[in-house]
Design an enzyme around this catalytic site. Structure first.
Site, PDB file in Angstrom:
ATOM      1  N   LYS B  87       0.947  -1.178   0.064  1.00 58.66           N
ATOM      2  CA  LYS B  87       0.074  -0.032  -0.133  1.00 58.66           C
ATOM      3  C   LYS B  87       0.868   1.230   0.007  1.00 58.66           C
ATOM      4  O   LYS B  87       1.955   1.289   0.799  1.00 58.66           O
ATOM      5  CB  LYS B  87      -0.872   0.059   1.188  1.00 58.66           C
ATOM      6  CG  LYS B  87      -2.005   0.953   1.288  1.00 58.66           C
ATOM      7  CD  LYS B  87      -2.775   0.844   2.433  1.00 58.66           C
ATOM      8  CE  LYS B  87      -3.816   1.966   2.706  1.00 58.66           C
ATOM      9  NZ  LYS B  87      -4.652   1.830   3.934  1.00 58.66           N
ATOM     10  N   SER B 162      -9.563   2.227   3.253  1.00 59.60           N
ATOM     11  CA  SER B 162      -8.754   2.902   2.328  1.00 59.60           C
ATOM     12  C   SER B 162      -7.878   2.068   1.441  1.00 59.60           C
ATOM     13  O   SER B 162      -7.261   2.558   0.518  1.00 59.60           O
ATOM     14  CB  SER B 162      -7.963   4.064   3.108  1.00 59.60           C
ATOM     15  OG  SER B 162      -7.154   3.304   3.869  1.00 59.60           O
ATOM     16  N   SER B 186      -9.594  -0.311   7.437  1.00 55.77           N
ATOM     17  CA  SER B 186      -9.132  -0.289   5.862  1.00 55.77           C
ATOM     18  C   SER B 186      -8.614  -1.477   5.499  1.00 55.77           C
ATOM     19  O   SER B 186      -8.192  -1.581   4.180  1.00 55.77           O
ATOM     20  CB  SER B 186      -8.125   0.899   5.863  1.00 55.77           C
ATOM     21  OG  SER B 186      -8.924   1.910   6.218  1.00 55.77           O
TER      22      SER B 186
END
Lengths: 106, 523
Positions: B87, B162, B186
């Site tokens: 990420k 997210s 997330s």
């Protein structure tokens, strides 16, 4: 909690949002101030319910784990080279970060 | 070295096994992943768009070195040669790190996060950086400054957030493993809506050194994968004590890989499972509830004892979270001041002051959701309101922790649906912050209390045929329980379904196919 503002959340107006954004150093546009004022008033109303159960006998918890100071031996270790530290800088001069003027003229 | 099978469909554990047996090379696996990314990832306009940066050359170089080391008979770590996506909130030396924000566009960190250092030491080729809501604020990946990621089940729908990029990369077979971060759900919520497995470890279980902080007392990095065992392998590779993170847990980390292998036998005799009364019912989609109820039945079939537990203060968790998060974020994001790195706007005028440049840069560089939360946090922390908002929220945190403690007196693990609905359509909740925030209602309590949580697929909702997730929660530092129970549930559900849920994703079959015979990846 007696010295805190009213239980129900405050309505934020555009001027208030402008003031807060100024504190946070974000130059919002007029349209953003208006939009945020409406949205944040709704959010504040929803989050204000935390006050229903936050009675004086409940201690506050700031962190999921008990925090302790973490120390290491005072031994020098290599850090970033000046080139590496400055590589992402928006402006550089003489091996330093070049920044805009800090003080106003007068 | 068959060229007739699709190597991207292999899980991480199987990749490791086949490399050890000499049936496949790391270069072949990385080439297959890169070809798949090339075929389906597309751009902000079309495709899955899970990646913001693909590090093809670097990944191939690592793969080659692993293959050479293996040929030379060198001992190698468990995941050596298995490709991993990371990420974009995690600092990667020499690889762009943007946090999904214009304010860090093009920034290349001069150092690695500890978890990246560990992945490099584990000799996993890093495929690149995955898309995310800007500064990890959001539940849909629509708040990325670089355009949204699309859900591989339906490209018109959100992949969760997210960490939508990490979940979508795994679900679309672009990567067998991906690193995510979970501040309020997330990792788990994107896992639920993409039909994958996501784990938020115990707070402090994986180092936060080198992660761009959102809310420091809530953020936790963890694994995204297609199976419970694969998640355990990534968790073990990047977790453990880090002296550079003052909140990192000391002592021995639970053996999550052994727990996942142990659980795969499917026997849960003696395990007490607590159904959280407050996480379900009103506001939860019927199909999500139905799959959850079935999964609970499967836990019973496996021998678990199911009890109902009550956590009365969970209903205040969402409100507390949306005060604590913006407060910590407004403080953490103060470092984006246009002085030492990142974007700088408005210094063309030599008379412009640092303050004016700072304000202009933050206006230009931050998106709507980030501005919204910074202003909210600034308000919640301001004199006269601090006690009413931030202080009260911290008291709710105490009450949520007490609820967990009481529930874990009665049960070894707790269960609930992971997210209240399946994936919604783009734009549906974009201008209604409270509607967006409700996606995290079931995942947030774990972040407030620091306990670990896992989401795994529970099936497809009847209304829309989209994946739903079941969430497992365990006491702090009992992450191994999640893996044991999760693996048992997964094994039994796979038996029921007759194969992985992801095989049924319609959009996966409709991607443009190109000739991949040279890399051994076609279906």
């Amino acid at each position: 909690m007696s010295d805190t503002p009213a239980r129900s959340a405050e309505q934020l107006d555009a001027d208030r949002v402008a003031h807060l954004a100024g504190l946070a150093r974000i130059a919002l546009t007029d349209a953003e101030r208006e939009r945020l004022a409406g949205q944040l008033s709704v959010v504040l109303e929803a989050v204000a319910q935390v006050q229903e159960v936050a009675t004086p006998d409940v201690p506050a918890t700031s962190h999921p784990m008990p925090l302790t100071n973490v120390m290491r031996d005072d031994v020098p270790v290599p850090g970033l080279s000046p080139e590496a530290a400055l590589a992402g800088a928006p402006a550089v001069e003489d091996d330093r970060f070049r920044v805009p003027r800090i003080l106003e003229e007068d | 070295m068959s060229t007739s099978r699709d190597l991207t469909r292999l899980g991480a554990a199987q990749m490791a096994e086949e490399m050890a047996a000499g049936d496949v090379s790391s270069v072949e696996l990385v080439e297959a992943a890169l070809a798949r990314i090339d075929a389906v990832d597309g751009s902000a306009e079309a495709g899955v768009h899970a990646f913001l940066h693909v590090a093809a050359d670097e990944a191939l170089a690592v793969a080659r070195s692993v293959d050479e080391a293996r040929a030379a008979g060198e001992p190698l770590p468990a995941l050596a040669g298995v490709p991993v996506a990371v990420k974009d909130v995690v600092a990667t030396r020499g690889m762009p790190t943007t946090v999904g924000s214009r304010i860090l566009e093009g920034w290349v960190p001069p150092y690695d996060a500890t978890l990246v250092e560990r992945l490099r030491a584990a000799r996993t080729p890093l495929l690149g950086k995955t898309n995310m809501d800007e500064f990890a604020m959001g539940s849909s990946t629509e708040h990325s400054a670089y355009g949204p990621t699309r859900n591989p089940w339906d490209l018109e729908r959100i992949p969760g957030g997210s960490g939508g990029g990490s979940a979508a990369a795994v679900a679309a077979y672009e990567a067998p493993l991906a690193v995510g971060t979970d501040t309020g759900g997330s990792i788990r919520q994107p896992a639920a809506v993409t039909g994958t497995v996501g784990v938020k470890p115990t707070y402090g279980g994986v180092s936060r050194y080198g992660l761009v902080a959102l809310a420091s007392s809530l953020d936790q990095a963890g694994p995204c994968a297609r199976s419970v065992l694969d998640a355990a392998l990534l968790h073990a590779a990047m977790g453990g004590h880090d002296p550079r993170d003052s909140t990192s847990l000391a002592g021995r980390a639970p053996d999550v890989v052994a727990a996942a292998r142990d659980g795969a036998t499917g026997d849960l005799a003696g395990v007490r499972v607590g159904l959280v009364r407050e996480l379900g019912g009103e506001g939860y989609q019927a199909g999500v509830q139905a799959r959850f109820a079935e999964a609970v039945d499967v836990l019973r079939e496996a021998g678990a004892e199911v009890v109902e537990v009550s956590a009365p203060h969970f209903r205040y968790a969402l409100a507390a979270y949306y005060l604590i998060l913006p407060s910590e974020a407004s403080s953490n994001l103060a470092k984006f001041d246009a002085m030492r790195y990142g974007l700088r706007v408005g210094d063309g005028d030599p008379q412009a002051t640092a303050e004016a440049v700072m304000s202009a840069t933050r206006e230009a560089g931050f998106g709507d959701e980030v501005k919204r939360r910074i202003v909210l946090g600034t308000y919640a922390l301001s004199a006269g309101y601090y006690d009413a908002y931030y202080g009260s929220a911290q008291k709710v945190r105490t009450l949520v922790q007490r609820d967990f403690a009481a529930a874990f007196e009665r049960a070894d693990v707790l269960v609930s649906p992971t997210a209240p609905t399946t994936a919604f359509r783009f734009g549906d909740k974009l201008d209604d912050p409270m509607a967006m925030y409700l996606n995290d209602v079931a995942t947030i309590p774990a972040n407030l209390a620091g306990v670990p949580g896992m989401s795994l697929p529970s099936g497809l909702a009847d209304e829309d045929g989209l994946p739903a997730g079941i969430q497992l929660l365990a006491p702090a530092q009992a992450d191994d329980r999640l893996y044991r129970v999760g693996a048992a549930l997964e094994a039994r559900l796979l038996d029921r379904w007759g194969g992985p849920l992801l095989d049924r994703a319609p959009a996966l079959g409709s991607f443009p196919r190109r000739d991949l015979t040279t890399t051994g990846a076609p279906a």
